[in-house]
Design a protein around this motif. Structure first.
Motif, PDB file in Angstrom:
ATOM      1  N   MET A 276      30.853  29.237  -1.152  1.00  0.00           N
ATOM      2  CA  MET A 276      30.194  28.260  -1.992  1.00  0.00           C
ATOM      3  C   MET A 276      30.818  28.334  -3.385  1.00  0.00           C
ATOM      4  N   ARG A 277      31.082  27.185  -3.944  1.00  0.00           N
ATOM      5  CA  ARG A 277      31.651  27.099  -5.286  1.00  0.00           C
ATOM      6  C   ARG A 277      30.572  27.433  -6.311  1.00  0.00           C
ATOM      7  N   THR A 278      30.943  28.205  -7.299  1.00  0.00           N
ATOM      8  CA  THR A 278      30.002  28.557  -8.352  1.00  0.00           C
ATOM      9  C   THR A 278      30.591  28.214  -9.707  1.00  0.00           C
ATOM     10  N   GLU A 279      29.714  28.130 -10.681  1.00  0.00           N
ATOM     11  CA  GLU A 279      30.128  27.863 -12.054  1.00  0.00           C
ATOM     12  C   GLU A 279      29.416  28.866 -12.949  1.00  0.00           C
ATOM     13  N   LYS A 280      30.133  29.446 -13.850  1.00  0.00           N
ATOM     14  CA  LYS A 280      29.561  30.451 -14.742  1.00  0.00           C
ATOM     15  C   LYS A 280      28.830  29.751 -15.891  1.00  0.00           C
ATOM     16  N   LEU A 281      27.612  30.228 -16.172  1.00  0.00           N
ATOM     17  CA  LEU A 281      26.808  29.716 -17.272  1.00  0.00           C
ATOM     18  C   LEU A 281      26.439  30.860 -18.198  1.00  0.00           C
ATOM     19  N   SER A 282      26.123  30.514 -19.399  1.00  0.00           N
ATOM     20  CA  SER A 282      25.605  31.493 -20.341  1.00  0.00           C
ATOM     21  C   SER A 282      24.206  31.034 -20.731  1.00  0.00           C
ATOM     22  N   ILE A 283      23.207  31.911 -20.531  1.00  0.00           N
ATOM     23  CA  ILE A 283      21.836  31.573 -20.906  1.00  0.00           C
ATOM     24  C   ILE A 283      21.266  32.675 -21.774  1.00  0.00           C
ATOM     25  N   SER A 284      20.270  32.328 -22.544  1.00  0.00           N
ATOM     26  CA  SER A 284      19.589  33.302 -23.393  1.00  0.00           C
ATOM     27  C   SER A 284      18.180  33.502 -22.867  1.00  0.00           C
ATOM     28  N   LEU A 285      17.827  34.757 -22.621  1.00  0.00           N
ATOM     29  CA  LEU A 285      16.500  35.094 -22.119  1.00  0.00           C
ATOM     30  C   LEU A 285      15.907  36.201 -22.966  1.00  0.00           C
ATOM     31  N   THR A 286      14.596  36.267 -22.969  1.00  0.00           N
ATOM     32  CA  THR A 286      13.918  37.349 -23.671  1.00  0.00           C
ATOM     33  C   THR A 286      14.132  38.656 -22.904  1.00  0.00           C
ATOM     34  N   PRO A 287      14.009  39.761 -23.582  1.00  0.00           N
ATOM     35  CA  PRO A 287      14.107  41.046 -22.877  1.00  0.00           C
ATOM     36  C   PRO A 287      13.082  41.166 -21.736  1.00  0.00           C
ATOM     37  N   GLU A 288      11.911  40.578 -21.929  1.00  0.00           N
ATOM     38  CA  GLU A 288      10.883  40.618 -20.888  1.00  0.00           C
ATOM     39  C   GLU A 288      11.336  39.856 -19.638  1.00  0.00           C
ATOM     40  N   ALA A 289      11.954  38.690 -19.818  1.00  0.00           N
ATOM     41  CA  ALA A 289      12.439  37.902 -18.681  1.00  0.00           C
ATOM     42  C   ALA A 289      13.543  38.656 -17.943  1.00  0.00           C
ATOM     43  N   ILE A 290      14.412  39.286 -18.695  1.00  0.00           N
ATOM     44  CA  ILE A 290      15.483  40.073 -18.077  1.00  0.00           C
ATOM     45  C   ILE A 290      14.879  41.245 -17.298  1.00  0.00           C
ATOM     46  N   GLY A 291      13.847  41.836 -17.851  1.00  0.00           N
ATOM     47  CA  GLY A 291      13.159  42.919 -17.154  1.00  0.00           C
ATOM     48  C   GLY A 291      12.564  42.465 -15.834  1.00  0.00           C
ATOM     49  N   VAL A 292      11.984  41.276 -15.833  1.00  0.00           N
ATOM     50  CA  VAL A 292      11.424  40.719 -14.591  1.00  0.00           C
ATOM     51  C   VAL A 292      12.530  40.505 -13.574  1.00  0.00           C
ATOM     52  N   ILE A 293      13.638  39.937 -14.012  1.00  0.00           N
ATOM     53  CA  ILE A 293      14.773  39.691 -13.114  1.00  0.00           C
ATOM     54  C   ILE A 293      15.281  41.006 -12.537  1.00  0.00           C
ATOM     55  N   ASP A 294      15.474  41.997 -13.396  1.00  0.00           N
ATOM     56  CA  ASP A 294      16.002  43.281 -12.933  1.00  0.00           C
ATOM     57  C   ASP A 294      15.026  43.995 -12.004  1.00  0.00           C
ATOM     58  N   ALA A 295      13.746  43.934 -12.309  1.00  0.00           N
ATOM     59  CA  ALA A 295      12.748  44.572 -11.450  1.00  0.00           C
ATOM     60  C   ALA A 295      12.704  43.900 -10.079  1.00  0.00           C
ATOM     61  N   TYR A 296      12.759  42.571 -10.074  1.00  0.00           N
ATOM     62  CA  TYR A 296      12.740  41.837  -8.805  1.00  0.00           C
ATOM     63  C   TYR A 296      13.992  42.168  -7.995  1.00  0.00           C
ATOM     64  N   ARG A 297      15.115  42.216  -8.669  1.00  0.00           N
ATOM     65  CA  ARG A 297      16.392  42.527  -8.011  1.00  0.00           C
ATOM     66  C   ARG A 297      16.318  43.899  -7.351  1.00  0.00           C
ATOM     67  N   SER A 298      15.823  44.869  -8.072  1.00  0.00           N
ATOM     68  CA  SER A 298      15.708  46.229  -7.526  1.00  0.00           C
ATOM     69  C   SER A 298      14.725  46.295  -6.365  1.00  0.00           C
ATOM     70  N   ALA A 299      13.576  45.663  -6.534  1.00  0.00           N
ATOM     71  CA  ALA A 299      12.523  45.719  -5.513  1.00  0.00           C
ATOM     72  C   ALA A 299      12.922  45.028  -4.212  1.00  0.00           C
ATOM     73  N   HIS A 300      13.814  44.043  -4.301  1.00  0.00           N
ATOM     74  CA  HIS A 300      14.183  43.259  -3.122  1.00  0.00           C
ATOM     75  C   HIS A 300      15.634  43.467  -2.697  1.00  0.00           C
TER      76      HIS A 300
END
Length: 74
Positions: A1-25
Motif C-alpha cells: 500500500m502506498r503511504t505518504e508521510k505527514l507531520s502532525i502536532s499532538l499533546t503529550p497526553e495524546a502521544i501517551g494514549v497512542i503509545d499505551a494503545y500500541r503497547s497493549a495491542h
C-alpha cells in the motif's frame, strides 16, 4: 500500500494514549494506531448513516428504490 508521510502536532497526553494503545495491542508503529483510529471513525460514520437510513420512512425508500432500474428481465 502506498503511504505518504505527514507531520502532525499532538499533546503529550495524546502521544501517551497512542503509545499505551500500541503497547497493549502489540501494534508495530504509531502510524498503525492512527490508521486504526481513522478506520474506526469511518466505520462509526457508516454505522450512523445506516442507522439513519433504517429510520427513514418506508415510503421514501419505495420512491427511490428503483431509480434507474426497470422491472424488465435482463
Amino acid at each position: 500500500m502506498r503511504t505518504e508521510k505527514l507531520s502532525i502536532s499532538l499533546t503529550p497526553e495524546a502521544i501517551g494514549v497512542i503509545d499505551a494503545y500500541r503497547s497493549a495491542h502489540a501494534i508495530k508503529s504509531r502510524s498503525q494506531v492512527i490508521e486504526q483510529a481513522l478506520r474506526r471513525l469511518r466505520e462509526d460514520d457508516l454505522e450512523s448513516a445506516y442507522r439513519e437510513a433504517a429510520a427513514t420512512d418506508a415510503a421514501e425508500w419505495d420512491a427511490t428504490a428503483g431509480d434507474g432500474l426497470s422491472h424488465e428481465p435482463w
